[in-house]
Design a protein around this motif. Structure first.
Motif, PDB file in Angstrom:
ATOM      1  N   SER A   1      18.805  -0.279   1.448  1.00 14.77           N
ATOM      2  CA  SER A   1      18.322  -1.048   0.849  1.00 14.77           C
ATOM      3  C   SER A   1      19.471  -2.499   0.871  1.00 14.77           C
ATOM      4  O   SER A   1      20.319  -2.597   0.952  1.00 14.77           O
ATOM      5  CB  SER A   1      18.378  -0.768  -0.677  1.00 14.77           C
ATOM      6  OG  SER A   1      19.402  -0.471  -1.291  1.00 14.77           O
TER       7      SER A   1
ATOM      8  N   GLN B 177       9.544  -5.997  -4.866  1.00 15.56           N
ATOM      9  CA  GLN B 177      10.827  -6.274  -5.598  1.00 15.56           C
ATOM     10  C   GLN B 177      11.629  -4.820  -5.830  1.00 15.56           C
ATOM     11  O   GLN B 177      12.851  -4.733  -5.452  1.00 15.56           O
ATOM     12  CB  GLN B 177      10.798  -6.732  -7.147  1.00 15.56           C
ATOM     13  CG  GLN B 177      11.923  -7.184  -7.671  1.00 15.56           C
ATOM     14  CD  GLN B 177      11.771  -7.288  -9.194  1.00 15.56           C
ATOM     15  OE1 GLN B 177      10.669  -7.532  -9.871  1.00 15.56           O
ATOM     16  NE2 GLN B 177      12.933  -7.439  -9.738  1.00 15.56           N
ATOM     17  N   ALA B 178      11.017  -3.649  -6.099  1.00 15.77           N
ATOM     18  CA  ALA B 178      11.559  -2.467  -6.012  1.00 15.77           C
ATOM     19  C   ALA B 178      12.221  -2.212  -4.571  1.00 15.77           C
ATOM     20  O   ALA B 178      13.295  -1.492  -4.510  1.00 15.77           O
ATOM     21  CB  ALA B 178      10.596  -1.478  -6.504  1.00 15.77           C
ATOM     22  N   SER B 179      11.418  -2.598  -3.551  1.00 13.66           N
ATOM     23  CA  SER B 179      11.859  -2.185  -2.203  1.00 13.66           C
ATOM     24  C   SER B 179      12.913  -2.944  -1.947  1.00 13.66           C
ATOM     25  O   SER B 179      13.979  -2.480  -0.756  1.00 13.66           O
ATOM     26  CB  SER B 179      10.622  -2.413  -1.083  1.00 13.66           C
ATOM     27  OG  SER B 179      10.298  -3.655  -1.001  1.00 13.66           O
TER      28      SER B 179
ATOM     29  N   GLU C 268      15.693  -3.787  -3.777  1.00  9.97           N
ATOM     30  CA  GLU C 268      16.565  -3.452  -4.828  1.00  9.97           C
ATOM     31  C   GLU C 268      16.913  -1.862  -4.526  1.00  9.97           C
ATOM     32  O   GLU C 268      18.230  -1.614  -4.984  1.00  9.97           O
ATOM     33  CB  GLU C 268      16.348  -3.817  -6.267  1.00  9.97           C
ATOM     34  CG  GLU C 268      16.223  -5.285  -6.175  1.00  9.97           C
ATOM     35  CD  GLU C 268      16.059  -5.657  -7.659  1.00  9.97           C
ATOM     36  OE1 GLU C 268      16.709  -5.011  -8.621  1.00  9.97           O
ATOM     37  OE2 GLU C 268      15.728  -6.764  -8.209  1.00  9.97           O
TER      38      GLU C 268
ATOM     39  N   TYR D 126       7.794  -1.966 -10.932  1.00 13.90           N
ATOM     40  CA  TYR D 126       9.007  -2.076 -10.987  1.00 13.90           C
ATOM     41  C   TYR D 126       9.716  -0.939 -11.693  1.00 13.90           C
ATOM     42  O   TYR D 126      10.671  -0.055 -11.359  1.00 13.90           O
ATOM     43  CB  TYR D 126       9.720  -3.427 -11.117  1.00 13.90           C
ATOM     44  CG  TYR D 126      11.127  -3.546 -10.767  1.00 13.90           C
ATOM     45  CD1 TYR D 126      11.801  -3.459  -9.594  1.00 13.90           C
ATOM     46  CD2 TYR D 126      11.897  -3.372 -12.116  1.00 13.90           C
ATOM     47  CE1 TYR D 126      13.014  -3.754  -9.450  1.00 13.90           C
ATOM     48  CE2 TYR D 126      13.355  -3.281 -11.942  1.00 13.90           C
ATOM     49  CZ  TYR D 126      13.969  -3.451 -10.687  1.00 13.90           C
ATOM     50  OH  TYR D 126      15.314  -3.645 -10.361  1.00 13.90           O
ATOM     51  N   THR D 127       9.433  -1.227 -13.100  1.00 13.22           N
ATOM     52  CA  THR D 127      10.311  -0.403 -14.170  1.00 13.22           C
ATOM     53  C   THR D 127       9.974   1.106 -13.875  1.00 13.22           C
ATOM     54  O   THR D 127      10.632   2.125 -13.646  1.00 13.22           O
ATOM     55  CB  THR D 127       9.395  -0.488 -15.282  1.00 13.22           C
ATOM     56  OG1 THR D 127       9.981  -1.813 -15.659  1.00 13.22           O
ATOM     57  CG2 THR D 127      10.227   0.383 -16.381  1.00 13.22           C
TER      58      THR D 127
ATOM     59  N   VAL E 247       9.486   2.561 -10.552  1.00 13.71           N
ATOM     60  CA  VAL E 247      10.234   2.894  -9.534  1.00 13.71           C
ATOM     61  C   VAL E 247      11.691   3.148  -9.707  1.00 13.71           C
ATOM     62  O   VAL E 247      12.461   4.138  -9.296  1.00 13.71           O
ATOM     63  CB  VAL E 247      10.018   1.978  -8.299  1.00 13.71           C
ATOM     64  CG1 VAL E 247      10.698   2.251  -7.413  1.00 13.71           C
ATOM     65  CG2 VAL E 247       8.716   2.077  -8.060  1.00 13.71           C
ATOM     66  N   GLU E 248      12.015   2.099 -10.736  1.00 13.05           N
ATOM     67  CA  GLU E 248      13.594   2.117 -11.181  1.00 13.05           C
ATOM     68  C   GLU E 248      13.838   3.483 -11.894  1.00 13.05           C
ATOM     69  O   GLU E 248      14.929   4.024 -11.630  1.00 13.05           O
ATOM     70  CB  GLU E 248      13.735   0.819 -12.013  1.00 13.05           C
ATOM     71  CG  GLU E 248      15.292   1.069 -12.395  1.00 13.05           C
ATOM     72  CD  GLU E 248      15.257  -0.378 -13.526  1.00 13.05           C
ATOM     73  OE1 GLU E 248      16.458  -1.141 -13.342  1.00 13.05           O
ATOM     74  OE2 GLU E 248      14.377  -0.700 -14.293  1.00 13.05           O
TER      75      GLU E 248
END
Length: 384
Positions: free
Chosen positions: A56, A91-93, A95, A317-318, A320-321
């Motif tokens: 990442s 965005q998740a990908s 971070e 995003y949340t 996935v986080e």
């Protein structure tokens, strides 16, 4: 870096040949990835674009998180709801060490098939299946029961299952601010970009996609915001019956503009593109939804006063986080409203500077009143 495989199904069994056999990118010798086409057992074609599986971008490594994205009908490229969800997984990908696949159902009947294909996949095994849109709730209730060890998330509906994390929004609150803006402007002589108001008419409009309690929240909040400004303003409302029919959206909007409306707020996905077209052709205004549509639909920026943005990207995003941090909260329902910045009114990229400060001040004041509790926004149009 685009860590994904892109799936577009033209039939019910869309990802049957791919969900269980994804590998790395196929090198073409120039560093690009190859696009392949497979055919499922019922003859439905599926296009796939393979992405990388590298470390990442924040420097973290570790086990790859695989995510399956099942979008709402209307598909990507709507400049609205689905694209906002895609922004969240992108965005998740960036971070986390995430790879994802995307499925675009053509109809409600395909939701369960796509959900099950991701859930039953063994190569890769999906750590999370994201279901975008309230129309997936019925299918997900069954799929979640059939695959109790699979983690799911859903946007816009609450599914009562221990392996589903649900995210809902207070769309009526953000739509209330859109109504305040429309109410103030329709009673004011205002010209900007390619549009102008008709202050003597005092008529605005609302165009919805498929009629439902959810889209009714947009209508209720918008109407309440208009009436908050001036109870004598007429609010015309119609539902097209689809989130992906720009022509029908245009026809509905033209009828309203011809009946005296000068501003129309839409909550109709890609159908809203037709609303923007009608506004431009008739010299009127429109208000977008879900994303800042003066940016995502720049050719109509000269008639888009603003957009009621809905942070679907935050929900994706949340979730996935949470998987990345091993804190996935199955069974939980997260509500995002004005106070949580889950919804908001953003002004049009081209027209913001032209909107009178008195109108912006009224919107700001209304936002504070809603958050503070002195104004309660209805969720049902029949209660406005």
């Amino acid at each position: 870096m685009d860590r994904r495989r892109f799936l577009k199904a033209t039939g019910v069994a869309g990802i049957a040949g791919l969900a269980g056999c994804s590998g790395g990118p196929t090198s073409e010798g120039d560093g690009t990835t190859a696009e392949s086409t497979e055919t499922s057992g019922d003859g439905a074609s599926t296009e796939a674009e393979s992405g990388t599986g590298e470390e990442s971008t924040d420097g973290s490594s570790g086990e790859t998180i695989n995510v399956g994205m099942v979008y709402a009908t209307g598909g990507l490229g709507d400049g609205s709801f689905n694209d906002q969800a895609q922004q969240g997984i992108q965005q998740a990908s960036e971070e986390f060490n995430v790879q994802y696949e995307e499925a675009q159902p053509d109809s409600v009947s395909q939701f369960q098939n796509f959900q099950q294909q991701f859930a039953s996949s063994t190569n890769p095994e999906y750590d999370l299946v994201s279901c975008i849109g309230y129309l997936q709730a019925d299918a997900l209730s069954q799929t979640a029961s059939d695959y109790p060890d699979q983690r799911f998330m859903i946007v816009d509906s609450a599914v009562d299952a221990d392996n589903v994390s649900s995210y809902v929004f207070q769309e009526h609150q953000g739509s209330f601010l859109a109504g305040v803006m429309a109410g103030r402007l329709t009673t004011t002589e205002f010209s900007a970009g390619a549009g102008s108001t008709k202050p003597d008419e005092k008529v605005v409009g609302f165009v919805g996609g498929e009629e439902s309690d959810l889209i009714g929240k947009f209508e209720a909040g918008y109407t309440a915001g208009v009436k908050y400004v001036d109870d004598s303003i007429e609010v015309q409302s119609t539902y097209v019956g689809s989130f992906n029919e720009p022509t029908a959206g245009s026809e509905a909007a033209i009828a309203m503009y011809n009946s005296g409306a000068d501003i129309i707020f839409h909550a109709s996905g890609n159908t809203g593109t037709g609303v923007f077209q009608a506004a431009q052709e008739n010299g009127n205004f429109a208000i977008g939804v879900d994303r800042a549509q003066s940016v995502t639909k720049p050719s109509y920026a000269d008639v888009i006063l603003g957009s009621m943005v809905k942070r679907v990207d935050t929900a994706v995003y949340t979730s996935v986080e949470a998987v990345a941090n091993d804190s996935f909260d199955g069974g939980a329902v997260t509500t995002l409203g004005l106070e949580q910045d889950g919804v908001a009114l953003v002004y049009g990229d081209s027209l913001e500077s032209e909107i009178p400060s008195a109108v912006k001040d009224a919107v700001t004041s209304a936002r504070e009143e809603v958050i503070g509790g002195s104004v309660s926004v209805p969720t049902d149009p029949s209660n406005v």
